[in-house]
Motif scaffolding. Structure first.
Motif, PDB file in Angstrom:
ATOM      1  N   ALA A 192      10.386   3.416   7.944  1.00 16.65           N
ATOM      2  CA  ALA A 192      11.402   2.394   7.313  1.00 16.65           C
ATOM      3  C   ALA A 192      11.495   2.778   5.876  1.00 16.65           C
ATOM      4  CB  ALA A 192      10.691   1.539   7.737  1.00 16.65           C
ATOM      5  N   PHE A 193      10.419   3.036   5.012  1.00 14.97           N
ATOM      6  CA  PHE A 193      10.311   3.348   3.829  1.00 14.97           C
ATOM      7  C   PHE A 193      10.837   4.892   3.354  1.00 14.97           C
ATOM      8  CE2 PHE A 193       8.031   4.653  -0.354  1.00 14.97           C
ATOM      9  CZ  PHE A 193       8.972   3.756  -0.874  1.00 14.97           C
ATOM     10  N   ILE A 194      10.537   5.182   4.561  1.00 18.66           N
ATOM     11  CA  ILE A 194      12.099   6.754   4.422  1.00 18.66           C
ATOM     12  C   ILE A 194      13.091   6.616   4.426  1.00 18.66           C
ATOM     13  CG2 ILE A 194      11.978   8.951   5.050  1.00 18.66           C
ATOM     14  CD1 ILE A 194       8.777   9.277   5.602  1.00 18.66           C
ATOM     15  N   ARG A 195      13.422   6.142   4.810  1.00 17.80           N
ATOM     16  CA  ARG A 195      14.592   5.613   5.447  1.00 17.80           C
ATOM     17  C   ARG A 195      15.625   4.774   3.980  1.00 17.80           C
ATOM     18  NH1 ARG A 195      19.362   5.754   8.954  1.00 17.80           N
ATOM     19  NH2 ARG A 195      20.405   3.653   8.868  1.00 17.80           N
ATOM     20  N   MET A 196      14.284   3.589   3.394  1.00 23.04           N
ATOM     21  CA  MET A 196      15.704   2.877   2.408  1.00 23.04           C
ATOM     22  C   MET A 196      15.109   4.339   0.907  1.00 23.04           C
ATOM     23  SD  MET A 196      13.292  -0.547   0.636  1.00 23.04           S
ATOM     24  CE  MET A 196      12.634   1.380  -0.853  1.00 23.04           C
ATOM     25  N   ILE A 197      14.566   5.037   1.168  1.00 20.58           N
ATOM     26  CA  ILE A 197      14.339   5.739  -0.501  1.00 20.58           C
ATOM     27  C   ILE A 197      15.054   6.779   0.327  1.00 20.58           C
ATOM     28  CG2 ILE A 197      12.914   7.289  -1.672  1.00 20.58           C
ATOM     29  CD1 ILE A 197      12.565   4.375  -2.292  1.00 20.58           C
ATOM     30  N   GLY A 198      15.573   7.430   0.942  1.00 21.18           N
ATOM     31  CA  GLY A 198      16.442   8.130   1.282  1.00 21.18           C
ATOM     32  C   GLY A 198      15.147  10.373   0.724  1.00 21.18           C
ATOM     33  N   ILE A 199      15.702  10.446   1.385  1.00 20.55           N
ATOM     34  CA  ILE A 199      14.775  11.917   1.672  1.00 20.55           C
ATOM     35  C   ILE A 199      15.347  12.500  -0.093  1.00 20.55           C
ATOM     36  CG2 ILE A 199      15.067  14.376   1.922  1.00 20.55           C
ATOM     37  CD1 ILE A 199      14.030  12.474   4.363  1.00 20.55           C
ATOM     38  N   TYR A 200      16.698  12.379  -0.837  1.00 19.40           N
ATOM     39  CA  TYR A 200      17.099  12.255  -1.967  1.00 19.40           C
ATOM     40  C   TYR A 200      17.420  10.727  -2.397  1.00 19.40           C
ATOM     41  CZ  TYR A 200      16.804  17.515  -0.652  1.00 19.40           C
ATOM     42  OH  TYR A 200      16.741  18.201   0.511  1.00 19.40           O
ATOM     43  N   PRO A 201      16.701   9.513  -3.166  1.00 15.40           N
ATOM     44  CA  PRO A 201      17.363   8.700  -3.700  1.00 15.40           C
ATOM     45  C   PRO A 201      17.820   9.182  -4.812  1.00 15.40           C
ATOM     46  CG  PRO A 201      14.773   9.235  -3.785  1.00 15.40           C
ATOM     47  CD  PRO A 201      15.462  10.236  -3.036  1.00 15.40           C
ATOM     48  N   PHE A 215       4.562  10.721   5.074  1.00 15.42           N
ATOM     49  CA  PHE A 215       4.433  11.098   6.659  1.00 15.42           C
ATOM     50  C   PHE A 215       3.540  11.731   6.980  1.00 15.42           C
ATOM     51  CE2 PHE A 215       6.385  13.208  10.191  1.00 15.42           C
ATOM     52  CZ  PHE A 215       7.036  11.604  10.954  1.00 15.42           C
ATOM     53  N   GLY A 216       2.510  12.837   6.159  1.00 19.88           N
ATOM     54  CA  GLY A 216       1.778  12.928   6.906  1.00 19.88           C
ATOM     55  C   GLY A 216       0.747  12.239   6.430  1.00 19.88           C
ATOM     56  N   GLU A 217       0.139  10.949   6.387  1.00 20.59           N
ATOM     57  CA  GLU A 217      -1.006   9.857   6.759  1.00 20.59           C
ATOM     58  C   GLU A 217      -0.411   8.667   7.629  1.00 20.59           C
ATOM     59  OE1 GLU A 217      -3.539  10.207   5.460  1.00 20.59           O
ATOM     60  OE2 GLU A 217      -3.209  12.367   4.336  1.00 20.59           O
ATOM     61  N   LEU A 227       6.660   1.350   9.655  1.00 21.36           N
ATOM     62  CA  LEU A 227       6.210   1.476   7.940  1.00 21.36           C
ATOM     63  C   LEU A 227       6.827   2.243   7.376  1.00 21.36           C
ATOM     64  CD1 LEU A 227       4.506  -2.396   7.448  1.00 21.36           C
ATOM     65  CD2 LEU A 227       6.659  -1.821   7.780  1.00 21.36           C
ATOM     66  N   VAL A 228       5.834   3.439   7.514  1.00 27.90           N
ATOM     67  CA  VAL A 228       6.494   4.290   6.112  1.00 27.90           C
ATOM     68  C   VAL A 228       8.182   5.670   6.094  1.00 27.90           C
ATOM     69  CG1 VAL A 228       6.011   7.073   5.883  1.00 27.90           C
ATOM     70  CG2 VAL A 228       4.376   5.552   5.898  1.00 27.90           C
ATOM     71  N   SER A 267       0.423  -1.694   0.196  1.00 22.92           N
ATOM     72  CA  SER A 267       0.327   0.071  -0.267  1.00 22.92           C
ATOM     73  C   SER A 267       0.890   1.184  -0.406  1.00 22.92           C
ATOM     74  CB  SER A 267      -1.436  -0.153   1.402  1.00 22.92           C
ATOM     75  OG  SER A 267      -1.907  -1.099   0.811  1.00 22.92           O
ATOM     76  N   ILE A 268       1.819   0.871   1.001  1.00 25.26           N
ATOM     77  CA  ILE A 268       2.738   2.333   1.322  1.00 25.26           C
ATOM     78  C   ILE A 268       3.787   2.409  -0.779  1.00 25.26           C
ATOM     79  CG2 ILE A 268       5.302   3.232   1.994  1.00 25.26           C
ATOM     80  CD1 ILE A 268       4.356   2.124   4.495  1.00 25.26           C
ATOM     81  N   VAL A 269       4.233   1.589  -1.144  1.00 22.25           N
ATOM     82  CA  VAL A 269       4.583   1.846  -2.200  1.00 22.25           C
ATOM     83  C   VAL A 269       4.199   2.075  -3.553  1.00 22.25           C
ATOM     84  CG1 VAL A 269       5.954   0.132  -3.604  1.00 22.25           C
ATOM     85  CG2 VAL A 269       6.512  -0.217  -1.654  1.00 22.25           C
ATOM     86  N   ASP A 270       2.780   1.174  -2.805  1.00 21.88           N
ATOM     87  CA  ASP A 270       2.026   2.225  -4.612  1.00 21.88           C
ATOM     88  C   ASP A 270       1.183   3.361  -3.980  1.00 21.88           C
ATOM     89  OD1 ASP A 270      -0.404   1.415  -6.283  1.00 21.88           O
ATOM     90  OD2 ASP A 270      -2.195   1.699  -4.342  1.00 21.88           O
TER      91      ASP A 270
END
Length: 347
Positions: free
Chosen positions: A256-265, A242-244, A253-254, A214-217
């Motif tokens: 963690a996803f932010i950490r994976m992608i990085g602020i500037y992927p 993050f706002g949601e 999980l959000v 759901s997050i990735v989608d």
């Protein structure tokens, strides 16, 4: 809903306080430039397979589940070697093939997400397959609604929402598919506050894989050009996610996803504090706000001979001021297409 809450930028810091089994990170075994050709070939093969799957479904035929598993395994091999290569490549998008490319990217990003969390290989395969097939129900959505260049009416939106039910029906007829793959297609629009569809399920009933897909989608949808809007930058998309948290999406999980992608992927177009524009070519796992950036314009936004700077080394511009990223930009800003720089050798 967007947020100006500065705490979202500290999501990476928050994940560092979670148990190590939740945030395993990436363990790269191959240089990104060495991995890029294989990643590109694998991604093209995966997209071709997904288009065939959608065509088979459109024709009322069963698709080759074992072939789907095989392409997922090939994606896993590349991601395990160096996830940044595929993360880079998922930034290259074709608006005219949105549904098939979206399914491909959600599958790939879901595998990367699972890899980042340290999931075992058998779980990565299941998660990748669930992500890749999550939107097959859209093959039953009328094209004039699916591709409408304006906002949907309330009646049209109700029709669009049926793709979740269609997805369950389509995948339920396939032999050899795990129930969780079918459930992901059915429930990937459910939300943790029970505001989603089609059944407004309680959060306790949503499997972690469904929450992840759901997050990735949503992330991929926000960052993609659509017939009715231009895609936002990764920075903006992560801020929206993050706002949601704790409303639509699982907070841990959000983060963690932010950490994976990085602020500037990798693959992100960025404007520097001195006005120059560049492309993030690789992230710094120890300092996500200080990646390597290939500068492609001068301060007046005029194209120049590209060169790479490593922000973690605190490089300075011509005035002696340390370089810093001002903000992320959507692709094509200032006429720059990141695809033109994808295979450029680094200096």
């Amino acid at each position: 809903i967007e947020t100006d809450d500065p705490r979202w930028l500290k999501a990476e810091e928050a994940t560092q306080k979670t148990p190590t089994q939740l945030i395993a990170g990436f363990r790269e075994t191959r240089d990104i430039h060495e991995e890029m050709p294989r990643a590109k070939f694998t991604l093209e093969k995966t997209h071709e397979h997904i288009e065939k799957v959608l065509n088979d479904i459109n024709n009322g035929e069963a698709f080759a589940v074992e072939e789907s598993r095989a392409v997922v395994r090939e994606c896993m091999t590349s991601i395990i070697s160096n996830a940044n290569a595929m993360l880079w490549l998922t930034k290259i998008k074709n608006e005219d093939k949105y549904t098939s490319e979206h399914c491909m990217r959600v599958g790939v990003l879901s595998i990367a997400f699972g890899r980042f969390l340290g999931l075992p290989d058998q779980d990565l395969q299941l998660l990748g397959l669930a992500g890749m097939l999550h939107d097959v129900g859209k093959t039953k959505t009328p094209p004039d609604i699916l591709n409408k260049p304006r906002n949907l009416s309330s009646d049209e939106y109700e029709i669009m929402k049926q793709h979740a039910v269609f997805g369950r029906e389509i995948l339920g007829k396939q032999e050899g598919l795990e129930q969780l793959v079918i459930d992901t297609a059915h429930y990937h629009h459910e939300r943790v506050d029970s505001s989603g569809y089609p059944e407004q399920l309680d959060a306790s009933l949503l499997h972690q894989f469904i929450r992840m897909v759901s997050i990735v989608d949503v992330y991929d949808a926000i960052t993609s050009d659509r017939c009715y809007q231009r895609g936002k930058s990764a920075f903006e998309a992560l801020k929206i996610l993050f706002g949601e948290t704790n409303k639509h999406f699982d907070k841990k999980l959000v983060e963690a996803f932010i950490r994976m992608i990085g602020i500037y992927p990798p693959g992100t177009l960025v404007e520097m504090s001195n006005g120059e524009v560049g492309i993030v070519v690789s992230s710094n796992p120890d300092a996500r706000l200080k990646p390597k950036v290939e500068l492609v314009t001068d301060a007046n936004k005029k194209l120049r001979s590209p060169y790479v700077i490593d922000l973690s080394a605190t490089p300075k511009d011509s005035t002696g001021t340390p370089f810093a990223i001002k903000n992320g930009l959507p692709n094509h800003t200032f006429g720059i297409d990141i695809k033109d720089y994808l295979f450029r050798p680094q200096t």
